[in-house]
Design a protein around this motif. Structure first.
Motif, PDB file in Angstrom:
ATOM      1  N   LEU A  29      45.592  46.140  26.625  1.00 21.97           N
ATOM      2  CA  LEU A  29      46.289  47.293  27.207  1.00 21.97           C
ATOM      3  C   LEU A  29      45.550  47.815  28.435  1.00 21.97           C
ATOM      4  O   LEU A  29      46.184  48.214  29.414  1.00 21.97           O
ATOM      5  CB  LEU A  29      46.439  48.413  26.172  1.00 21.97           C
ATOM      6  CG  LEU A  29      47.415  48.146  25.029  1.00 21.97           C
ATOM      7  CD1 LEU A  29      47.488  49.344  24.099  1.00 21.97           C
ATOM      8  CD2 LEU A  29      48.794  47.790  25.547  1.00 21.97           C
ATOM      9  N   ARG A  30      44.203  47.827  28.394  1.00 21.32           N
ATOM     10  CA  ARG A  30      43.438  48.262  29.578  1.00 21.32           C
ATOM     11  C   ARG A  30      43.763  47.352  30.763  1.00 21.32           C
ATOM     12  O   ARG A  30      43.961  47.821  31.881  1.00 21.32           O
ATOM     13  CB  ARG A  30      41.935  48.244  29.285  1.00 21.32           C
ATOM     14  CG  ARG A  30      41.510  49.324  28.312  1.00 21.32           C
ATOM     15  CD  ARG A  30      40.008  49.521  28.271  1.00 21.32           C
ATOM     16  NE  ARG A  30      39.240  48.324  28.029  1.00 21.32           N
ATOM     17  CZ  ARG A  30      38.812  47.926  26.833  1.00 21.32           C
ATOM     18  NH1 ARG A  30      39.096  48.625  25.756  1.00 21.32           N
ATOM     19  NH2 ARG A  30      38.089  46.828  26.720  1.00 21.32           N
ATOM     20  N   ARG A  31      43.824  46.058  30.495  1.00 22.34           N
ATOM     21  CA  ARG A  31      44.158  45.092  31.536  1.00 22.34           C
ATOM     22  C   ARG A  31      45.566  45.380  32.082  1.00 22.34           C
ATOM     23  O   ARG A  31      45.794  45.354  33.282  1.00 22.34           O
ATOM     24  CB  ARG A  31      44.052  43.674  30.974  1.00 22.34           C
ATOM     25  CG  ARG A  31      43.850  42.615  31.990  1.00 22.34           C
ATOM     26  CD  ARG A  31      43.442  41.254  31.424  1.00 22.34           C
ATOM     27  NE  ARG A  31      43.950  40.901  30.116  1.00 22.34           N
ATOM     28  CZ  ARG A  31      43.234  40.951  28.978  1.00 22.34           C
ATOM     29  NH1 ARG A  31      41.985  41.347  28.985  1.00 22.34           N
ATOM     30  NH2 ARG A  31      43.777  40.616  27.826  1.00 22.34           N
ATOM     31  N   GLY A  32      46.499  45.652  31.177  1.00 31.63           N
ATOM     32  CA  GLY A  32      47.866  45.956  31.598  1.00 31.63           C
ATOM     33  C   GLY A  32      47.943  47.217  32.446  1.00 31.63           C
ATOM     34  O   GLY A  32      48.703  47.271  33.413  1.00 31.63           O
ATOM     35  N   LEU A  33      47.160  48.223  32.113  1.00 34.36           N
ATOM     36  CA  LEU A  33      47.138  49.448  32.910  1.00 34.36           C
ATOM     37  C   LEU A  33      46.614  49.175  34.315  1.00 34.36           C
ATOM     38  O   LEU A  33      47.093  49.743  35.296  1.00 34.36           O
ATOM     39  CB  LEU A  33      46.266  50.514  32.229  1.00 34.36           C
ATOM     40  CG  LEU A  33      46.823  51.095  30.930  1.00 34.36           C
ATOM     41  CD1 LEU A  33      45.755  51.905  30.212  1.00 34.36           C
ATOM     42  CD2 LEU A  33      48.065  51.938  31.207  1.00 34.36           C
ATOM     43  N   PHE A  34      45.620  48.303  34.398  1.00 35.15           N
ATOM     44  CA  PHE A  34      45.056  47.946  35.701  1.00 35.15           C
ATOM     45  C   PHE A  34      46.056  47.147  36.529  1.00 35.15           C
ATOM     46  O   PHE A  34      46.245  47.394  37.720  1.00 35.15           O
ATOM     47  CB  PHE A  34      43.763  47.138  35.520  1.00 35.15           C
ATOM     48  CG  PHE A  34      43.147  46.706  36.814  1.00 35.15           C
ATOM     49  CD1 PHE A  34      42.320  47.565  37.518  1.00 35.15           C
ATOM     50  CD2 PHE A  34      43.407  45.452  37.342  1.00 35.15           C
ATOM     51  CE1 PHE A  34      41.757  47.176  38.725  1.00 35.15           C
ATOM     52  CE2 PHE A  34      42.843  45.048  38.549  1.00 35.15           C
ATOM     53  CZ  PHE A  34      42.017  45.920  39.244  1.00 35.15           C
ATOM     54  N   GLU A  35      46.705  46.175  35.892  1.00 31.70           N
ATOM     55  CA  GLU A  35      47.590  45.260  36.606  1.00 31.70           C
ATOM     56  C   GLU A  35      48.935  45.873  36.964  1.00 31.70           C
ATOM     57  O   GLU A  35      49.618  45.376  37.860  1.00 31.70           O
ATOM     58  CB  GLU A  35      47.804  43.995  35.774  1.00 31.70           C
ATOM     59  CG  GLU A  35      46.536  43.165  35.641  1.00 31.70           C
ATOM     60  CD  GLU A  35      46.683  42.007  34.665  1.00 31.70           C
ATOM     61  OE1 GLU A  35      47.718  41.934  33.956  1.00 31.70           O
ATOM     62  OE2 GLU A  35      45.757  41.175  34.613  1.00 31.70           O
ATOM     63  N   ALA A  36      49.318  46.932  36.275  1.00 25.00           N
ATOM     64  CA  ALA A  36      50.626  47.549  36.531  1.00 25.00           C
ATOM     65  C   ALA A  36      50.454  49.054  36.738  1.00 25.00           C
ATOM     66  O   ALA A  36      50.649  49.847  35.814  1.00 25.00           O
ATOM     67  CB  ALA A  36      51.567  47.276  35.359  1.00 25.00           C
ATOM     68  N   PRO A  37      50.082  49.460  37.952  1.00 25.43           N
ATOM     69  CA  PRO A  37      49.930  50.899  38.220  1.00 25.43           C
ATOM     70  C   PRO A  37      51.187  51.661  37.814  1.00 25.43           C
ATOM     71  O   PRO A  37      52.295  51.203  38.053  1.00 25.43           O
ATOM     72  CB  PRO A  37      49.699  50.950  39.727  1.00 25.43           C
ATOM     73  CG  PRO A  37      49.124  49.610  40.064  1.00 25.43           C
ATOM     74  CD  PRO A  37      49.806  48.640  39.123  1.00 25.43           C
ATOM     75  N   GLY A  38      51.004  52.767  37.163  1.00 24.29           N
ATOM     76  CA  GLY A  38      52.126  53.556  36.678  1.00 24.29           C
ATOM     77  C   GLY A  38      52.505  53.229  35.245  1.00 24.29           C
ATOM     78  O   GLY A  38      53.337  53.917  34.647  1.00 24.29           O
ATOM     79  N   ALA A  39      51.894  52.169  34.668  1.00 22.94           N
ATOM     80  CA  ALA A  39      52.160  51.821  33.272  1.00 22.94           C
ATOM     81  C   ALA A  39      51.691  52.979  32.384  1.00 22.94           C
ATOM     82  O   ALA A  39      50.822  53.765  32.768  1.00 22.94           O
ATOM     83  CB  ALA A  39      51.439  50.534  32.897  1.00 22.94           C
ATOM     84  N   ARG A  40      52.245  53.067  31.199  1.00 23.78           N
ATOM     85  CA  ARG A  40      51.910  54.160  30.287  1.00 23.78           C
ATOM     86  C   ARG A  40      51.498  53.615  28.928  1.00 23.78           C
ATOM     87  O   ARG A  40      51.967  52.557  28.511  1.00 23.78           O
ATOM     88  CB  ARG A  40      53.111  55.075  30.082  1.00 23.78           C
ATOM     89  CG  ARG A  40      53.557  55.753  31.333  1.00 23.78           C
ATOM     90  CD  ARG A  40      54.775  56.584  31.059  1.00 23.78           C
ATOM     91  NE  ARG A  40      55.238  57.197  32.286  1.00 23.78           N
ATOM     92  CZ  ARG A  40      56.006  58.250  32.323  1.00 23.78           C
ATOM     93  NH1 ARG A  40      56.409  58.807  31.205  1.00 23.78           N
ATOM     94  NH2 ARG A  40      56.390  58.755  33.472  1.00 23.78           N
ATOM     95  N   ILE A  41      50.665  54.383  28.252  1.00 27.36           N
ATOM     96  CA  ILE A  41      50.346  54.140  26.857  1.00 27.36           C
ATOM     97  C   ILE A  41      50.544  55.457  26.134  1.00 27.36           C
ATOM     98  O   ILE A  41      50.556  56.519  26.752  1.00 27.36           O
ATOM     99  CB  ILE A  41      48.905  53.602  26.664  1.00 27.36           C
ATOM    100  CG1 ILE A  41      47.891  54.546  27.270  1.00 27.36           C
ATOM    101  CG2 ILE A  41      48.778  52.208  27.225  1.00 27.36           C
ATOM    102  CD1 ILE A  41      46.448  54.147  26.999  1.00 27.36           C
TER     103      ILE A  41
END
Length: 150
Positions: A29-41
């Motif tokens: 999930l940390r990787r996903g947040l980095f790779e997709a600015p604006g992503a949410r958790i």
């Protein structure tokens, strides 16, 4: 600590120590947040106030309080995310009904029922303690060794 007037606005600042968040967010999930600015958790977070800043009477600045993340758990599955969002919506509706927000969204207004539904699918403290005991016994049986399945 000085007492504030009832209608005083208090500005919230987040403490720079984000270790609990680092631990609570899985690497993928940390990787996903980095790779997709604006992503949410979606997470359940517990804060503690660590410091406050007051200002002299007549100053044109709001008092401030700094918060530190003490505990955090991040939803990692679709059902967890859906249920946490329902709890958030229910809490939002409750605040609205208490006169602190402007709009009511659709759905149930029962925060307790939403939380109960969320927790019904998760282990109880007793189940977790039993799991830890089984793990402890299994580890003793292996002499403290970690065995490979491969």
């Amino acid at each position: 600590m000085p007492r504030l007037e009832e209608d005083a606005e208090v500005e919230i600042k987040l403490d720079g120590a984000a270790g609990m968040l680092q631990q609570a967010i899985p690497a993928i999930l940390r990787r996903g947040l980095f790779e997709a600015p604006g992503a949410r958790i979606v997470a359940v977070v517990e804060f503690a106030s660590t410091t406050y800043t007051g200002h002299a009477a007549g100053e044109d600045k709001d008092p401030q309080v700094k918060l530190r993340v003490k505990l955090a758990e991040v939803a990692t599955e679709g059902d967890q995310i859906r249920l946490l969002r329902e709890v958030m919506r229910a809490m939002y509706r409750q605040r609205k009904m208490n006169g602190t927000l402007d709009e009511i969204g659709p759905g149930s207004r029962d925060v307790d029922a939403a939380v109960e539904l969320l927790l019904a699918e998760h282990p109880t403290v007793g189940e977790f303690n039993a799991y830890e005991e089984r793990e402890r016994v299994a580890k003793q049986g292996r002499g403290g060794r970690v065995e490979s399945l491969g």
